[in-house]
Design a protein around this motif. Structure first.
Motif, PDB file in Angstrom:
ATOM      1  N   ALA A  36       0.849  -1.200   0.000  1.00 15.85           N
ATOM      2  CA  ALA A  36       0.000   0.000   0.000  1.00 15.85           C
ATOM      3  C   ALA A  36       0.874   1.236   0.000  1.00 15.85           C
ATOM      4  O   ALA A  36       1.536   1.546   0.980  1.00 15.85           O
ATOM      5  N   ALA A  37       0.901   1.949  -1.118  1.00 13.92           N
ATOM      6  CA  ALA A  37       1.783   3.116  -1.257  1.00 13.92           C
ATOM      7  C   ALA A  37       0.963   4.357  -1.561  1.00 13.92           C
ATOM      8  O   ALA A  37       0.050   4.322  -2.368  1.00 13.92           O
ATOM      9  N   ALA A  38       1.277   5.469  -0.935  1.00 18.22           N
ATOM     10  CA  ALA A  38       0.610   6.736  -1.213  1.00 18.22           C
ATOM     11  C   ALA A  38       1.094   7.272  -2.557  1.00 18.22           C
ATOM     12  O   ALA A  38       2.294   7.314  -2.828  1.00 18.22           O
ATOM     13  N   LEU A  39       0.166   7.677  -3.402  1.00 17.15           N
ATOM     14  CA  LEU A  39       0.519   8.115  -4.745  1.00 17.15           C
ATOM     15  C   LEU A  39       1.261   9.445  -4.763  1.00 17.15           C
ATOM     16  O   LEU A  39       1.859   9.809  -5.769  1.00 17.15           O
ATOM     17  N   VAL A  40       1.241  10.157  -3.655  1.00 16.73           N
ATOM     18  CA  VAL A  40       1.909  11.466  -3.651  1.00 16.73           C
ATOM     19  C   VAL A  40       3.413  11.344  -3.829  1.00 16.73           C
ATOM     20  O   VAL A  40       4.091  12.342  -4.070  1.00 16.73           O
ATOM     21  N   LEU A  41       3.946  10.123  -3.752  1.00 14.74           N
ATOM     22  CA  LEU A  41       5.399   9.980  -3.895  1.00 14.74           C
ATOM     23  C   LEU A  41       5.865  10.465  -5.260  1.00 14.74           C
ATOM     24  O   LEU A  41       6.984  10.978  -5.401  1.00 14.74           O
ATOM     25  N   LEU A  59       4.601  20.911 -18.018  1.00 15.12           N
ATOM     26  CA  LEU A  59       4.107  19.781 -17.228  1.00 15.12           C
ATOM     27  C   LEU A  59       3.108  20.249 -16.186  1.00 15.12           C
ATOM     28  O   LEU A  59       3.358  21.203 -15.440  1.00 15.12           O
ATOM     29  N   ALA A  60       1.958  19.578 -16.118  1.00 13.91           N
ATOM     30  CA  ALA A  60       0.950  19.836 -15.089  1.00 13.91           C
ATOM     31  C   ALA A  60       0.688  18.533 -14.347  1.00 13.91           C
ATOM     32  O   ALA A  60       0.453  17.498 -14.963  1.00 13.91           O
ATOM     33  N   VAL A  61       0.751  18.580 -13.011  1.00 12.53           N
ATOM     34  CA  VAL A  61       0.540  17.405 -12.181  1.00 12.53           C
ATOM     35  C   VAL A  61      -0.637  17.670 -11.249  1.00 12.53           C
ATOM     36  O   VAL A  61      -0.691  18.728 -10.601  1.00 12.53           O
ATOM     37  N   GLY A  62      -1.578  16.732 -11.171  1.00 19.36           N
ATOM     38  CA  GLY A  62      -2.740  16.926 -10.325  1.00 19.36           C
ATOM     39  C   GLY A  62      -3.213  15.638  -9.679  1.00 19.36           C
ATOM     40  O   GLY A  62      -3.070  14.559 -10.252  1.00 19.36           O
ATOM     41  N   PHE A  63      -3.751  15.763  -8.453  1.00 19.00           N
ATOM     42  CA  PHE A  63      -4.247  14.615  -7.712  1.00 19.00           C
ATOM     43  C   PHE A  63      -5.594  14.955  -7.092  1.00 19.00           C
ATOM     44  O   PHE A  63      -5.854  16.111  -6.743  1.00 19.00           O
ATOM     45  N   ASP A  64      -6.444  13.935  -6.926  1.00 16.14           N
ATOM     46  CA  ASP A  64      -7.632  14.121  -6.102  1.00 16.14           C
ATOM     47  C   ASP A  64      -7.203  14.502  -4.693  1.00 16.14           C
ATOM     48  O   ASP A  64      -6.148  14.079  -4.211  1.00 16.14           O
ATOM     49  N   ALA A  65      -8.018  15.293  -4.024  1.00 16.43           N
ATOM     50  CA  ALA A  65      -7.656  15.789  -2.695  1.00 16.43           C
ATOM     51  C   ALA A  65      -7.423  14.654  -1.701  1.00 16.43           C
ATOM     52  O   ALA A  65      -6.539  14.747  -0.852  1.00 16.43           O
ATOM     53  N   SER A  99       0.219  16.350 -19.138  1.00 17.47           N
ATOM     54  CA  SER A  99      -0.438  16.311 -17.836  1.00 17.47           C
ATOM     55  C   SER A  99      -0.324  14.921 -17.223  1.00 17.47           C
ATOM     56  O   SER A  99      -0.418  13.913 -17.914  1.00 17.47           O
ATOM     57  N   VAL A 100      -0.092  14.898 -15.909  1.00 15.36           N
ATOM     58  CA  VAL A 100      -0.054  13.665 -15.120  1.00 15.36           C
ATOM     59  C   VAL A 100      -1.094  13.838 -14.023  1.00 15.36           C
ATOM     60  O   VAL A 100      -0.915  14.651 -13.119  1.00 15.36           O
ATOM     61  N   VAL A 101      -2.180  13.098 -14.118  1.00 17.58           N
ATOM     62  CA  VAL A 101      -3.312  13.268 -13.213  1.00 17.58           C
ATOM     63  C   VAL A 101      -3.690  11.921 -12.614  1.00 17.58           C
ATOM     64  O   VAL A 101      -3.743  10.910 -13.324  1.00 17.58           O
ATOM     65  N   ALA A 102      -3.942  11.908 -11.316  1.00 21.70           N
ATOM     66  CA  ALA A 102      -4.416  10.698 -10.636  1.00 21.70           C
ATOM     67  C   ALA A 102      -5.754  11.001  -9.991  1.00 21.70           C
ATOM     68  O   ALA A 102      -5.909  12.017  -9.312  1.00 21.70           O
ATOM     69  N   GLU A 103      -6.731  10.117 -10.190  1.00 22.70           N
ATOM     70  CA  GLU A 103      -8.061  10.346  -9.647  1.00 22.70           C
ATOM     71  C   GLU A 103      -8.639   9.057  -9.074  1.00 22.70           C
ATOM     72  O   GLU A 103      -8.350   7.958  -9.545  1.00 22.70           O
ATOM     73  N   ASN A 104      -9.450   9.209  -8.039  1.00 19.94           N
ATOM     74  CA  ASN A 104     -10.200   8.086  -7.492  1.00 19.94           C
ATOM     75  C   ASN A 104     -11.360   7.774  -8.417  1.00 19.94           C
ATOM     76  O   ASN A 104     -12.051   8.675  -8.898  1.00 19.94           O
ATOM     77  N   VAL A 125      -6.909   5.779 -10.950  1.00 20.50           N
ATOM     78  CA  VAL A 125      -6.518   5.773 -12.352  1.00 20.50           C
ATOM     79  C   VAL A 125      -5.595   6.956 -12.628  1.00 20.50           C
ATOM     80  O   VAL A 125      -5.925   8.099 -12.321  1.00 20.50           O
ATOM     81  N   TRP A 126      -4.429   6.638 -13.160  1.00 21.79           N
ATOM     82  CA  TRP A 126      -3.470   7.662 -13.592  1.00 21.79           C
ATOM     83  C   TRP A 126      -3.698   7.939 -15.063  1.00 21.79           C
ATOM     84  O   TRP A 126      -3.855   7.019 -15.869  1.00 21.79           O
ATOM     85  N   HIS A 127      -3.684   9.200 -15.421  1.00 19.07           N
ATOM     86  CA  HIS A 127      -3.776   9.619 -16.816  1.00 19.07           C
ATOM     87  C   HIS A 127      -2.500  10.387 -17.162  1.00 19.07           C
ATOM     88  O   HIS A 127      -2.205  11.412 -16.534  1.00 19.07           O
ATOM     89  N   VAL A 128      -1.758   9.904 -18.130  1.00 19.95           N
ATOM     90  CA  VAL A 128      -0.587  10.627 -18.641  1.00 19.95           C
ATOM     91  C   VAL A 128      -0.920  11.001 -20.080  1.00 19.95           C
ATOM     92  O   VAL A 128      -0.968  10.150 -20.965  1.00 19.95           O
ATOM     93  N   SER A 129      -1.184  12.298 -20.301  1.00 21.45           N
ATOM     94  CA  SER A 129      -1.725  12.745 -21.587  1.00 21.45           C
ATOM     95  C   SER A 129      -0.898  13.895 -22.146  1.00 21.45           C
ATOM     96  O   SER A 129      -0.390  14.734 -21.397  1.00 21.45           O
TER      97      SER A 129
END
Length: 199
Positions: A36-41, A59-65, A99-104, A125-129
């Motif tokens: 179990a790893a936190a994606l913020v790494l 580059l734009a990086v975004g995560f769900d809160a 963009s590198v985006v991770a979302e629940n 789900v990670w999106h690299v677009s």
């Protein structure tokens, strides 16, 4: 040299010896021990990513809160994201946006599958677009093959290694051509509190 820095040389040696790289990934348990790893790494790697991508790529990086934890080896996640970003950089020969985006994501029983073999449940789900030109339809069946490349400077191993690392960690990596005819890779990771994706 790091292990992954030497990996392409090792793969070329295997090819010259007539050994299929896929033959060496049969014993998957020897390669990875998902946890179990936190994606913020990966967010911590953003400065390094910017250096690798160069000043022509925005580059734009975004995560769900409240991003969930997932089953994956942190080093594998870093390598997958780095490979996908470098692949995008090479595809945008004159620069562009990445963009590198991770979302629940919650997949309901009656919802269309995001990826094959996904059961209902909670995922990340990670999106690299990128906004470069999309890949030609005639090569889509080959993009994850070892040593396949459309770049004069590429090794043809980045996407192959990324998919192998994903599968070793019970994750799924796929390519999507967006309605705008642009490239997007999806990395689907199972929530650490539920059963992993069935391969």
């Amino acid at each position: 040299y790091t292990l992954w820095g030497l990996f392409p040389l090792w793969m070329y040696a295997l090819r010259d010896a007539g050994v299929s790289p896929l033959e060496l990934t049969a014993e998957r348990a020897m390669w990875a021990a998902p946890w179990a790893a936190a994606l913020v790494l990966v967010a911590r790697k953003t400065p390094e990513l910017r250096r690798v991508l160069g000043e022509d790529v925005e580059l734009a990086v975004g995560f769900d809160a409240e991003i969930r934890s997932v089953f994956i080896d942190p080093g594998s996640l870093e390598q997958i994201v780095m490979n996908l970003c470098v692949n995008a950089r090479d595809a945008m020969r004159t620069g562009g946006n990445l963009s590198v985006v991770a979302e629940n994501v919650r997949l309901e029983p009656d919802a269309p599958q995001l990826l094959p073999h996904m059961r209902p449940g909670d995922y990340v789900v990670w999106h690299v677009s990128d906004d470069g030109p999309g890949m030609a339809p005639e090569i889509l069946d080959r993009i994850f093959e070892p040593f396949f490349t459309t770049s004069s400077s590429g090794t043809g191993l980045g996407l192959y290694i990324s998919r192998e690392l994903a599968e070793l960690n019970q994750a799924k990596l796929s390519y999507v051509l967006t309605p705008q005819q642009q490239n997007s890779f999806k990395l689907c990771l199972s929530n650490a509190e539920q059963t992993k994706i069935e391969l």
